[in-house]
Scaffold this motif. Structure first.
Motif, short mmCIF file in Angstrom:
data_model
loop_
_atom_site.label_atom_id
_atom_site.label_comp_id
_atom_site.label_asym_id
_atom_site.label_seq_id
_atom_site.Cartn_x
_atom_site.Cartn_y
_atom_site.Cartn_z
N LEU A 181 -5.12 -3.08 -4.69
CA LEU A 181 -3.72 -2.64 -4.79
C LEU A 181 -2.87 -3.75 -5.39
N ASN A 220 -9.61 -5.58 1.07
CA ASN A 220 -9.50 -4.15 0.77
C ASN A 220 -10.53 -3.72 -0.26
N LEU A 273 -5.37 -7.77 0.06
CA LEU A 273 -5.28 -6.81 -1.04
C LEU A 273 -6.37 -7.05 -2.09
N TYR A 285 -6.77 6.36 -3.64
CA TYR A 285 -6.58 5.72 -2.34
C TYR A 285 -6.84 6.67 -1.18
N PHE A 308 0.85 -1.19 0.00
CA PHE A 308 0.00 0.00 0.00
C PHE A 308 0.88 1.25 0.00
#
Lengths: 803, 218
Positions: free
Chosen positions: A756, A748, A744, A596, A472
């Motif tokens: 990501l 997320n 990820l 983000y 990240f």
């Protein structure tokens, strides 16, 4: 009889004080981390509830425009004239110094009693003072502290308001928010007169909205709190391994006593009952200690959590904790349940043990390889289930279920994998000591497997979350470079000043790029709409994930829209889909960009279209392109010319540093929970080694008698712990990578709306490996020291029952 | 003289004060000789054997092995003494549970650098353990475990075997067979034997007998 039986059972703990301490410590630590997370979540949720309850939004029906746009004050007057009992509310955000505050303007005269949290007529405020300029700002004590030294209307304190929220008169709010004659919504009094003209006639553009049971904030932050809860649960599970291990040993050691008690006439049921009572007492005591410890941990973590929530979601959570009965209740409940679950299998074994069963404690060391194989099969089934859930499941809960199944599956397979590895070591080793070392280590596995499984979970969580955070960070830093290419960012204080600043900058810089925006409701959710100019800065740098070939031309000509990844994922948007804008306009989606850290959906249109469709959009911000070396001078001149405060003219580096600071604080809590979980796992190993050390003597004494010194045996004990921790770390790396991938690619995306790219960081694994080795050495040090200092008399006792 | 104990005393602290276990015991043993040490429970037989075997140190007195006082050796030297010079057989067998029979048999000999594959093969055959080499101690009967313990003690061809109630955990027939086996193997290694027992019947099969009572030789 029961009393005597209980005394006999308790006498075990008198003789095994360390074991007792480990049991209480394990359970207390497990409960502590779980309770800490619950206390933090409870505090945050109470704050969201306070925010939702402000001016009765959670109890009263409201009238608002369908898209959430503001309504004219004249509509309110028309409704009042028609007999409707409505009260106006204006809501917006305003920056005071460095603090962004939620301004809530209300009319104290018409405000329904259900919505009046603060009595503005009270002596220290006064209705007259509240409604006449400069008005009064009512806010929480914490918010007032943050505003010290900043120019605002007079401040009054009220604990009924959440941090970051200001209650003021509607007229004052309209001035402050620069929204004359505008309202956000109208509150409907619960009882309306019988004879009023229908709403559709008086205000056809408004719709009735039910009270908001759950706030936007609560919905937005759900995933964050679920993440914390998952971590808390992981820590609890790791702690339970200690409990399971300590209870297991205690039960095994007491088998002869239990047999004797039964032989002298104590009924089996009474015995089981006494053991359950014993466990209840133990778990209650340990649970109470755990919750108290949890509050300590929570108070240390809360400032970082509050900063994360503010940075990520703009959610205001107080930095101090209040004692909540629910946290105590839940903490105790989970401690007691966890203990009973840990002990269930042992109690069952005692219940089904024949009276004449061998009294010799079987201990863990005799657990067969068959049991390990069965356990590994269970683990494999869980891994398959994790894969299936990840492939076919949907939603955050499915994501966490897949994660849980993967971690537990890997943990269950670990003992067999280690056993095979140690067998290989034994086969490959040449020297007699090496051969014995591997064989003996393998023999210790059943006794240490629970602790090693806990270590695997902790290491995998560290490796996985570390990989996620580092991936990240890497992506975020690159993204910031793309997203913030301009040298200076300027925020003006009014539309008038905005125009002047623009004109002033135009002749002194390479480009002045407007960053104008507004917030609307789109797809039933708040969405930010930004207008940008057509400039090479965007064409070259903007972090596009997917774009039509002529995307920027479409934006420039007002023929297309860009959307951020989270909006596109949430609404399942693909290029070419039509995006509904105001005024009946719909434009095709021509690009999706990464965004983000933003919890909200965002769309970008050409600045001309923004002004046309949203004339009320804020036009205060600009990005300025200029040669790097000339930027500081320009910033200084700009501040000097217009008297702009420092924070209104910031350079690229400052914004990047600020963004990274938010990023670091966001993951500070994760890092802290990571370290604490690893600490609990280290204690699990320590507890297991300590409790095993008593049993080890009879296994080590023959080797000592055959000619190995105690010092050497002690070193081998440390080496054994290091070897097991190292092998566990080897297993933790692939599990951690799997965990990182799930975080990820699944969690997320579900929680934040962005995916990501995954990067690997071998140096971080090396650091973690060293940490694991250090933990293993620390855990083994005390038992090894005790062994090294044993008197020969203790060892020879192993060989003879008499002098 | 192989072993010479001179005025050896040993006491242990207990909850009720100091327990004097051995009170000035002296005895000697020549190479290849066998000596049975008898006495009641608590008479100090096992303590004497542990001291002579280098497992513990006396409070006073000397324990001379080939003329060298082992009571003055440090831990490392004592460990080396046990590795090379002596073999130990215990009542509880005390095999290493994590190693199979083959590894248990060879353990001490390899540790002391005295492993001889040919001798080991012969010893294994004499002990009747050929088919049990890949088994683990928990998979063996008491008699089989004690045969492994005897094999382990003899594998390095030590000069002296200390046996503490070697048949105490076995039934009479098995015990007799095991002792018979041990006695028959001793001449092949040339080792002396110091055996602790409270069975006069077993003691009578050894070359010499001494009786210990309340920490003193009778």
């Amino acid at each position: 009889m029961l009393g005597q039986g209980f005394a006999v059972l308790l006498s075990h703990w008198r003789r095994h004080k360390l074991q007792f301490a480990m049991l209480v410590l394990g359970l207390a630590l497990a409960t502590a981390l779980w309770s800490a997370v619950q206390a933090i979540n409870g505090e945050a949720r109470a704050s969201y509830a306070r925010a939702a309850a402000v001016v009765g939004q959670d109890r009263l029906e409201q009238l608002a425009t369908p898209d959430g746009a503001r309504l004219p004050q004249s509509t309110y007057i028309a409704l009042r004239t028609a007999g409707w009992l409505v009260s106006p509310v204006l809501e917006g955000e305003k920056r005071f110094g460095g603090e962004r505050l939620r301004i809530l303007g209300v009319d104290p005269v018409t405000l329904p009693a259900d919505a009046a949290q603060v009595n503005v007529g009270a002596a220290d405020i006064g209705l007259q003072r509240f409604i006449t300029p400069p008005g009064v700002f009512i806010m929480s004590r914490e918010t007032a502290e943050r505003l010290k030294g900043i120019d605002t209307p007079p401040i009054r304190i009220s604990d009924a308001l959440p941090p970051g929220t200001v209650l003021t008169d509607i007229g004052i709010a309209q001035q402050v928010l620069d929204a004359p004659g505008q309202l956000s919504r109208l509150l409907l009094a619960p009882k309306q007169p019988a004879e009023v003209r229908p709403l559709a006639q008086v205000a056809p553009g408004l719709v009735r909205r039910a009270p908001a049971v759950e706030s936007d904030l609560s919905r937005l932050t759900d995933s964050f709190h679920l993440n914390l809860t998952a971590f808390g649960f992981l820590a609890f599970a790791v702690g339970l391994f200690i409990v399971h291990s300590a209870i297991g040993l205690a039960f095994e050691q007491r088998r002869p006593v239990i047999r004797t008690l039964r032989a002298v006439g104590m009924p089996l049921r009474a015995l089981i009952l006494l053991m359950i009572v014993e466990l209840l007492v133990l778990s209650t005591v340990a649970g109470l200690i755990g919750v108290a410890l949890g509050y300590g941990v929570a108070s240390l973590l809360l400032p970082d959590v509050a900063a994360s929530l503010r940075g990520l979601y703009g959610a205001e959570v107080p930095g101090t904790l209040s004692i909540r009965p629910s946290v105590w209740g839940l903490g105790l409940a989970i401690a007691v349940t966890g203990t009973l679950v840990s002990a269930a299998a042992r109690l069952w074994r005692i219940a089904s043990m024949p009276l004449l069963a061998p009294a010799r404690p079987r201990a863990w060391s005799l657990a067969s390889e068959r049991a390990l194989r069965l356990q590994a099969v269970g683990g494999f089934v869980l891994l398959v289930a994790a894969w299936l859930i990840a492939q076919f499941g949907a939603g955050l809960v499915a994501g966490f279920a897949a994660l849980g199944a993967m971690l537990l599956g890997a943990a269950l397979i670990l003992p067999l994998a280690l056993s095979l590895l140690l067998k290989l070591g034994e086969r490959l080793s040449q020297g007699v000591i090496a051969q014995w070392f591997w064989a003996d280590t393998r023999q210790q596995l059943p006794g240490l497997s629970l602790a090693l499984m806990a270590l695997l979970l902790a290491l995998a969580a560290n490796a996985g979350v570390g990989t996620m955070v580092q991936s990240f960070r890497l992506t975020f830093v690159g993204w910031l470079d793309q997203r913030l290419p301009s040298e200076l960012y300027v925020t003006t204080r009014s539309n008038d000043e905005s125009q002047k600043v623009h004109d002033w900058l135009a002749s002194r810089s390479d480009a002045v790029l407007p960053i104008w925006n507004t917030e609307v409701r789109m797809f039933g959710q708040p969405v930010q709409v930004y207008g940008i100019a057509d400039h090479a800065t965007y064409r070259q740098h903007w972090p596009m994930l997917e774009a039509a070939p002529d995307a920027w031309d479409s934006i420039a000509s007002g023929q297309g829209v860009l959307a951020n990844e989270q909006l596109a994922r949430r609404q399942k948007l693909t290029l070419g889909d039509m995006i509904p804008l105001d005024g009946g306009h719909s434009l095709p989606l021509v690009g999706i960009f990464s965004d983000y850290g933003n919890p909200k959906g965002q769309v970008i249109v050409g600045v001309g279209l923004l002004v046309k469709l949203y004339p009320d959009a804020s036009r205060l911000r600009y990005a300025v392109r200029i040669a790097h070396d000339k930027a500081p001078k320009l910033a200084e001149d700009l501040r000097g010319t217009f008297g702009l405060p420092d924070e209104n003219v910031v350079n690229q580096a400052t914004i990047k540093a600020f963004s990274l600071k938010i990023f670091e604080r966001t993951f500070a809590v994760t890092a802290a929970l990571n370290v604490l979980t690893l600490g609990v796992a280290a204690i699990a190993i320590f507890a297991s080694l300590l409790t095993l050390s008593g049993m080890r003597l009879s296994q080590l004494a023959p080797a000592w008698a055959m000619g190995l010194t105690l010092k050497r045996l002690a070193w081998l004990e440390i080496l054994r712990s290091v070897a097991l921790a190292s092998f566990t770390m080897l297993a933790a790396v692939p599990v951690g990578l799997g965990l990182a991938w799930m975080l990820l690619a699944v969690i997320n995306v579900e929680a934040f709306g962005w995916r990501l790219p995954m990067h690997v960081f071998p140096m971080d694994w090396l650091r973690l490996f060293l940490l694991a080795v250090a933990s293993a050495i620390l855990a083994a040090l005390l038992p090894a020291l005790w062994l090294a200092r044993r008197a020969p008399a203790d060892l020879v006792k192993v060989f003879a029952n008499e002098r | 003289m192989l072993l010479d104990l001179q005025d050896v005393s040993k006491s242990y602290p207990t909850g009720e004060g100091v327990l004097q276990v051995l009170r000035g015991v002296s005895l000697s043993l020549d190479a290849g000789e066998s000596l049975a040490l008898t006495g009641e429970s608590g008479s100090g037989k096992s303590t004497l054997l542990h001291l002579a075997g280098g497992l513990d140190r006396p409070d006073s007195g000397a324990i001379l092995f080939e003329g060298r006082d082992i009571a003055g050796l440090d831990d490392k030297e004592l460990a080396a003494f046990r590795r090379v010079r002596v073999g130990l057989v215990f009542q509880q067998f005390n095999l290493i549970p994590s190693l199979d029979v083959a590894a248990n048999l060879a353990f001490q000999a390899r540790l002391g650098g005295r492993f001889d594959a040919a001798w080991m093969a012969r010893l294994t055959a004499r002990l009747g353990l050929e088919r049990l080499l890949d088994r683990y101690p928990e998979q063996l009967s008491g008699g089989q475990q004690q045969r492994v313990a005897i094999g382990r003690a003899l594998a390095g061809r030590p000069q002296l075997i200390f046996a503490d109630e070697p048949t105490g955990n076995l039934d009479e027939a098995t015990g007799d067979a095991v002792l018979e086996l041990m006695m028959s193997l001793l001449p092949e290694t040339g080792a002396a034997l110091l055996m602790v027992t409270h069975s006069m019947r077993l003691a009578s099969r050894l070359g010499r007998r001494l009786h210990l009572a309340a920490g003193k030789l009778g």
